[in-house]
Design an enzyme around this catalytic site. Structure first.
Site, PDB file in Angstrom:
ATOM      1  N   LEU A  22       0.332  -1.081   0.234  1.00 48.17           N
ATOM      2  CA  LEU A  22      -0.272  -0.187   0.120  1.00 48.17           C
ATOM      3  C   LEU A  22       0.866   1.445  -0.277  1.00 48.17           C
ATOM      4  O   LEU A  22       0.926   2.333  -0.878  1.00 48.17           O
ATOM      5  CB  LEU A  22      -0.655   0.299   1.100  1.00 48.17           C
ATOM      6  N   ASP A  41      11.917   3.854   3.391  1.00 45.37           N
ATOM      7  CA  ASP A  41      11.056   2.776   3.900  1.00 45.37           C
ATOM      8  C   ASP A  41      12.896   1.327   4.621  1.00 45.37           C
ATOM      9  O   ASP A  41      13.796   2.284   4.046  1.00 45.37           O
ATOM     10  CB  ASP A  41      11.147   1.362   2.776  1.00 45.37           C
ATOM     11  N   ASP A  67      14.097   3.630   9.478  1.00 41.33           N
ATOM     12  CA  ASP A  67      14.176   2.518  10.078  1.00 41.33           C
ATOM     13  C   ASP A  67      13.072   3.884  11.274  1.00 41.33           C
ATOM     14  O   ASP A  67      13.782   4.754  12.112  1.00 41.33           O
ATOM     15  CB  ASP A  67      14.809   1.854  11.012  1.00 41.33           C
ATOM     16  N   VAL A  68      11.665   3.364  11.395  1.00 42.26           N
ATOM     17  CA  VAL A  68      10.725   4.071  11.776  1.00 42.26           C
ATOM     18  C   VAL A  68      10.806   4.519  13.658  1.00 42.26           C
ATOM     19  O   VAL A  68      10.555   4.922  14.370  1.00 42.26           O
ATOM     20  CB  VAL A  68       8.755   4.333  11.320  1.00 42.26           C
ATOM     21  N   SER A 146      -6.423   0.725  11.150  1.00 40.03           N
ATOM     22  CA  SER A 146      -6.554  -0.978   9.968  1.00 40.03           C
ATOM     23  C   SER A 146      -8.274  -1.395  11.116  1.00 40.03           C
ATOM     24  O   SER A 146      -8.142  -1.608  12.420  1.00 40.03           O
ATOM     25  CB  SER A 146      -6.079  -1.730  10.742  1.00 40.03           C
ATOM     26  N   TYR A 160      -0.796  -6.594  16.549  1.00 38.18           N
ATOM     27  CA  TYR A 160      -0.839  -5.937  15.662  1.00 38.18           C
ATOM     28  C   TYR A 160      -2.256  -4.999  16.460  1.00 38.18           C
ATOM     29  O   TYR A 160      -2.207  -3.571  15.773  1.00 38.18           O
ATOM     30  CB  TYR A 160      -1.223  -6.587  14.503  1.00 38.18           C
ATOM     31  N   LYS A 164      -2.941  -0.461  16.062  1.00 38.00           N
ATOM     32  CA  LYS A 164      -4.023   0.215  15.393  1.00 38.00           C
ATOM     33  C   LYS A 164      -4.918   0.435  16.254  1.00 38.00           C
ATOM     34  O   LYS A 164      -5.682   2.058  15.838  1.00 38.00           O
ATOM     35  CB  LYS A 164      -4.212  -0.676  14.368  1.00 38.00           C
ATOM     36  N   SER A 195      -1.885  -7.237  -1.023  1.00 34.94           N
ATOM     37  CA  SER A 195      -1.109  -6.626  -0.725  1.00 34.94           C
ATOM     38  C   SER A 195       0.312  -7.592  -0.724  1.00 34.94           C
ATOM     39  O   SER A 195      -0.742  -9.616  -0.011  1.00 34.94           O
ATOM     40  CB  SER A 195      -1.138  -5.438   0.781  1.00 34.94           C
TER      41      SER A 195
END
Ligand SMILES: NC(=O)c1ccc[n+]([C@@H]2O[C@H](COP(=O)([O-])OP(=O)(O)OC[C@H]3O[C@@H](n4cnc5c(N)ncnc54)[C@H](O)[C@@H]3O)[C@@H](O)[C@H]2O)c1
Length: 253
Positions: A22, A41, A67-68, A146, A160, A164, A195
Site C-alpha cells: 500500500l 522504507d 527505520d521508523v 486498520s 497488531y 492499530k 497487498s
C-alpha cells in the site's frame, strides 16, 4: 482531452514503508495528484526500486532508507526531505509489521517490536512532521490504521490489533494538538486490500476473509491511495481527528 486533476500540485509528501504494498501505491497516487514524493522504507532497495518506477512516469521523487523505530534517524530523514523539497506538506505514516502470530505464541520481543514499528514509529512521525507543519501553519498527516483496531480479527495478531487501536487514539490527540496550527491529522482504516501481506495468507484464509465482505471482493491498493489523496487535498480541509473506513462494508457504524 483534459489532463487529470492535480489537487496536490506544488506540494511534497513523505510516505513511510513506501517500498512495497500500500505504501508504494500511496506514493504513486500522491505523485499522480501532482505531489513530489519521498519514499522511505527500512528496505532501501525496495524504496529505491519503487521510486525508480515513479521517476519513469515523470514524477519528482526520492528514496530514503529509514527505520521508523529510531527517532533521531526519522528526524534526519525528514530534515533531508525538507532540504530537498523546501517543505513537507503531507506525511503518511504507513510503515507497519503485520505478523499473524497466535495470541499464545507471541514473544515479548515480538510484542515490543510490532508496537515499536506500528505505534511508536507513527508517534515519532506525527511529532517530527507536527513540529515542522505547526511552524508553517499548514499540513496533513494520515495514519494507516486498520479494521483490526476497530473490531477483533482472527486474521491478524493481537499486538497488531492493539497497535492499530492505539493509533486511532494517537490520531485524535495529535489532531487536537495541531488543529489550532492549521494541521489536520486523520486515520484511514482499510481492511482486506490486495497487498503482499494479504497474498501471504493461505488460499483458504483468503476465501474465508472474502466471504465476510459485503461488497464480496478485496480492495485495491489504488483505492487506498485515492483515500489518502483525498485526506491530503483541499477538499478534506474541514476533517480532522477522523477515522475513514475503507473495508467493503465489513464494519459499519
Ligand atoms: N493490506 C491490507 O489489507 C491492510 C489492511 C489494514 C491496514 N493496512 C495497513 O496499511 C499499511 C501498509 O500495509 P501493507 O499491506 O502494504 O504492508 P506491507 O507489509 O506489504 O508493507 C509494509 C512496509 O513497511 C516497511 N517497514 C516495516 N518495518 C519498517 C520500519 N521499521 N521502518 C520503515 N519501514 C518499515 C516494510 O519494509 C514494507 O515496505 C500498514 O500500516 C498496514 O497495517 C493494510
Amino acid at each position: 482531452m483534459s489532463s487529470p486533476p492535480s489537487p496536490l500540485a506544488g506540494q511534497a509528501a513523505f510516505v513511510t514503508g513506501a517500498g512495497q504494498g500500500l505504501g508504494a501505491a500511496i506514493a504513486r497516487g500522491l505523485a499522480e495528484a501532482g505531489a513530489r514524493v519521498v519514499l522511505a522504507d527500512i528496505d532501501a532497495g525496495s524504496a529505491e526500486s519503487a521510486a525508480a518506477d515513479l521517476r519513469a512516469t515523470g514524477a519528482d521523487c526520492i528514496a530514503m532508507e529509514l527505520d521508523v523505530r529510531n527517532e533521531p534517524a526519522f528526524s534526519r530523514c525528514f530534515d533531508a526531505a525538507v532540504a530537498r523539497f523546501d517543505a513537507i506538506d503531507v506525511l503518511v505514516n504507513n510503515a507497519a509489521r503485520t505478523p499473524f502470530t497466535s495470541v499464545w505464541d507471541i514473544t515479548p520481543e515480538e510484542w515490543d517490536d510490532v508496537l515499536a514499528v506500528n505505534l511508536r514509529g507513527s508517534f515519532f512521525g506525527c511529532r517530527i512532521a507536527g513540529r515542522h507543519m505547526r511552524g508553517r501553519g499548514s499540513g496533513r498527516i494520515v495514519n494507516l490504521a486498520s479494521l483490526a483496531g476497530q473490531q477483533p480479527s482472527a486474521a491478524t495478531g493481537v499486538h497488531y490489533a492493539a497497535s492499530k487501536a492505539a493509533l486511532l487514539a494517537l490520531t485524535r490527540s495529535f489532531a487536537q494538538e495541531l488543529a489550532p496550527h492549521g494541521v489536520t491529522v486523520n486515520a484511514l482504516a482499510p481492511a482486506a486490500v490486495r497487498s503482499p501481506a494479504l497474498d501471504a495468507l493461505n488460499p483458504a484464509w483468503q476465501q474465508a476473509l472474502k466471504a465476510q465482505i459485503p461488497l464480496a471482493r478485496f480492495g485495491q491498493p489504488e483505492e487506498v491511495a485515492a483515500a489518502v489523496v483525498y485526506l491530503a487535498s483541499p477538499a478534506a480541509a474541514f476533517m480532522t481527528g477522523a477515522t475513514l473506513d475503507l473495508n467493503g462494508g465489513r464494519f459499519m457504524r
